[in-house]
Design an enzyme around this catalytic site. Structure first.
Site, PDB file in Angstrom:
ATOM      1  N   GLU A 166      26.207  32.634  -2.849  1.00 63.55           N
ATOM      2  CA  GLU A 166      26.509  31.218  -2.641  1.00 63.55           C
ATOM      3  C   GLU A 166      27.946  30.962  -2.197  1.00 63.55           C
ATOM      4  OE1 GLU A 166      25.448  28.852  -6.030  1.00 63.55           O
ATOM      5  OE2 GLU A 166      23.324  29.263  -5.812  1.00 63.55           O
ATOM      6  N   GLU A 367      17.293  32.976  -6.412  1.00 68.10           N
ATOM      7  CA  GLU A 367      17.474  32.145  -7.608  1.00 68.10           C
ATOM      8  C   GLU A 367      16.658  30.875  -7.439  1.00 68.10           C
ATOM      9  OE1 GLU A 367      21.497  31.031  -8.808  1.00 68.10           O
ATOM     10  OE2 GLU A 367      22.249  33.016  -8.298  1.00 68.10           O
TER      11      GLU A 367
HETATM   12  C1  BGP Z   1      23.962  29.069  -9.053  1.00 67.15           C
HETATM   13  C2  BGP Z   1      24.787  30.299  -9.338  1.00 67.15           C
HETATM   14  C3  BGP Z   1      24.518  30.926 -10.655  1.00 67.15           C
HETATM   15  C4  BGP Z   1      24.130  29.992 -11.770  1.00 67.15           C
HETATM   16  C5  BGP Z   1      23.188  28.894 -11.318  1.00 67.15           C
HETATM   17  C6  BGP Z   1      22.942  27.800 -12.320  1.00 67.15           C
HETATM   18  O1  BGP Z   1      24.703  28.185  -8.278  1.00 67.15           O
HETATM   19  O2  BGP Z   1      24.634  31.272  -8.353  1.00 67.15           O
HETATM   20  O3  BGP Z   1      25.606  31.739 -10.937  1.00 67.15           O
HETATM   21  O4  BGP Z   1      25.191  29.614 -12.512  1.00 67.15           O
HETATM   22  O5  BGP Z   1      23.611  28.301 -10.128  1.00 67.15           O
HETATM   23  O6  BGP Z   1      23.863  26.781 -12.191  1.00 67.15           O
HETATM   24  P1  BGP Z   1      24.814  26.318 -13.336  1.00 67.15           P
HETATM   25  O7  BGP Z   1      25.233  27.527 -14.066  1.00 67.15           O
HETATM   26  O8  BGP Z   1      25.940  25.640 -12.670  1.00 67.15           O
HETATM   27  O9  BGP Z   1      24.007  25.363 -14.160  1.00 67.15           O
END
Ligand code: BGP
Length: 463
Positions: A166, A367
């Site tokens: 990302e 993801e």
């Molecule tokens: C994505 C990332 C992850 C993870 C996920 C969940 O953007 O790649 O590392 O953190 O989001 O989001 P958050 O942790 O901000 O709730």
């Protein structure tokens, strides 16, 4: 079975080094380690990256748990700040090497295919302090050196590499919308960093190919968070605004990674607005010649867009919002804990977009997920969290993904965020995403109902 997935489909979930390992024995700090040291209040309940989910110590038991819920694969990241001793020369830290080496061997022993990311937001703080991090092209060379070291050490066993996770979130968080350290609002720097990260990724891909690491099915890609942009209406102005949001937030990395070129319209707008990055012909050629073999796509939420009602006030500087406004769509379905819209159909739209506009390049969902606060209240008398909402979420997304695959999109897997509840960038342990719950007090890990459900799906290759 109604929804059957392609042969050898990857089933699993993703985490990252900084969010799972804990900082144990790590000699260098990442920007997040540093941020927590100087501003612990910025993190939910002041919980920092020190222990997280203890993966550094418990990886054997954790991987066995992943296997027990049907995974055939998983993703994590190598921490630059753990593996490397000296960033300028990429000499290795012996304990860092031992850890990643053992982790990879253990995963393979269990029959889990590892997908390895080289940078998951965790830039070494020293490189930020000294050079401005991704603002610097020297750092792109250091990244390529580190990447090459990883390939030398592990590519005999790792067949699926990704350069960045990302990268757009780094640009947004650090330089535009103030949710990553040092929370700047500086579009000029944001755009240079975006350019330099694209360049860094291409340099790592070049190191991979030049070094002959692309043998025996080994391939290299990038993980991008795509947020399909939907216009409020079919009105030309709304459609144009949505198109700009797509170019800026998605295609700035997507086109460059897959086609080796920045979108022309973006370059035109940025040139006209005197916001274009510094580039050389040689760098542009390097990016053109070193594109990805596959894509990992993180999908959480769509972007709803409308045309601006008023002129953008540029007195405080340029922002992408000059060309669009976010639209709060009435009736949208929300995950209230994270504040993200739930819209499974976007996964189908992504599948078709890749098929039609990106040469149907191989890709997978790297993801997808739902962070929920207070899941303990769903724990039943047998100790299992009944996260039925997560099962519904995954099922609906898989149905849409399946439709895209049926129509010919070249998708080879589905990974959730995340296997075991892990630390988040400033939300720490507020929202839980895992198939496996984590008790922060004693590190006890228990499989949620969604984990048992996923096991069936993975083992049947469908549902
Ligand atoms: C994505 C990332 C992850 C993870 C996920 C969940 O953007 O790649 O590392 O953190 O989001 O989001 P958050 O942790 O901000 O709730």
């Amino acid at each position: 079975m109604k929804y059957e997935f392609p042969k050898n489909f990857l089933w699993g979930a993703a985490t990252s080094g900084p969010q799972a390992e804990g900082t144990f024995n790590k000699k260098h700090r990442s920007v997040f380690d540093y941020w927590y040291d100087v501003e612990p209040d910025a993190f939910f309940d002041k919980i920092g990256p020190a222990v997280t989910s203890n993966f550094y110590n418990s990886y054997k038991e954790d991987l066995a748990m992943l296997k027990s819920i049907g995974f055939n694969s998983f993703r994590t990241s190598i921490q630059w700040t753990r593996l490397i001793d000296d960033f300028e020369t990429a000499t290795i830290d012996e304990d860092g090497f031992r850890f990643y080496n053992d982790l990879i061997n253990e995963a393979l022993k269990l029959g889990l295919t590892p997908v390895i990311t080289l940078s998951h937001f965790d830039l070494p703080y020293e490189l930020y302090e000294k050079y401005g991090g991704w603002e610097s092209k020297h750092v792109s060379d250091l990244f390529a050196l580190y990447a090459k070291k990883c390939f030398e050490l592990f590519s005999d066993r790792i067949k699926n590499w990704t350069t960045f996770n990302e990268p757009m979130v780094v640009v947004e968080g650090q330089y535009l919308y103030q949710f990553h350290y040092p929370k700047l609002v500086d579009a000029k720097k944001a755009l240079q960093a975006a350019y330099n990260i694209n360049l860094s990724s291409a340099k790592a891909i070049k190191a991979f190919k030049d070094g002959g690491f692309d043998k025996n099915g080994a391939r290299i890609g990038i993980v991008l968070n795509l947020t399909p942009s939907y216009a409020r209406s079919e009105d030309k102005k709304d459609v144009q605004a949505a198109n700009f949001a797509d170019i800026f937030f998605n295609r700035m990395f997507l086109d460059t990674a897959v086609k080796g070129k920045f979108p022309e319209e973006l370059v035109e707008v940025l040139s006209r607005d005197k916001m274009l990055w510094e580039s050389t012909d040689e760098e542009l050629k390097l990016m053109d010649e070193n594109t990805v073999d596959f894509l990992g796509i993180n999908y959480y939420q769509p972007r709803r867009i409308k045309a601006r009602d008023d002129e953008f006030d540029e007195s405080k500087g340029w922002m992408p919002e000059k060309y669009f406004d976010n639209y709060i769509m009435p009736g949208r379905r929300m995950n209230p804990y994270r504040g993200w819209e739930i819209y499974p159909k976007a996964i189908y739209d992504i599948a078709i977009n890749i098929k039609e506009n990106y040469n149907n390049i191989p890709w997978y969902i790297s993801e997808n997920g739902m962070g929920v606060e207070g899941e303990e209240k769903f724990r039943n008398k047998d100790g299992m969290i009944e996260d039925k909402y997560r099962i519904d979420f995954v099922r609906e997304h898989l149905e849409c993904l399946h439709k895209g695959i049926e129509e010919g999109s070249n998708c080879f897997g589905y990974h959730m965020w995340t296997p075991i509840d892990c630390w988040s960038w400033s939300n720490a342990y507020k929202n839980r995403y895992g198939f496996i719950s984590l008790n922060l007090e004693n590190q006890e890990k228990t499989i949620k109902e969604s984990g048992y459900w996923f096991k069936e799906v993975a083992e049947n290759n469908g549902f």
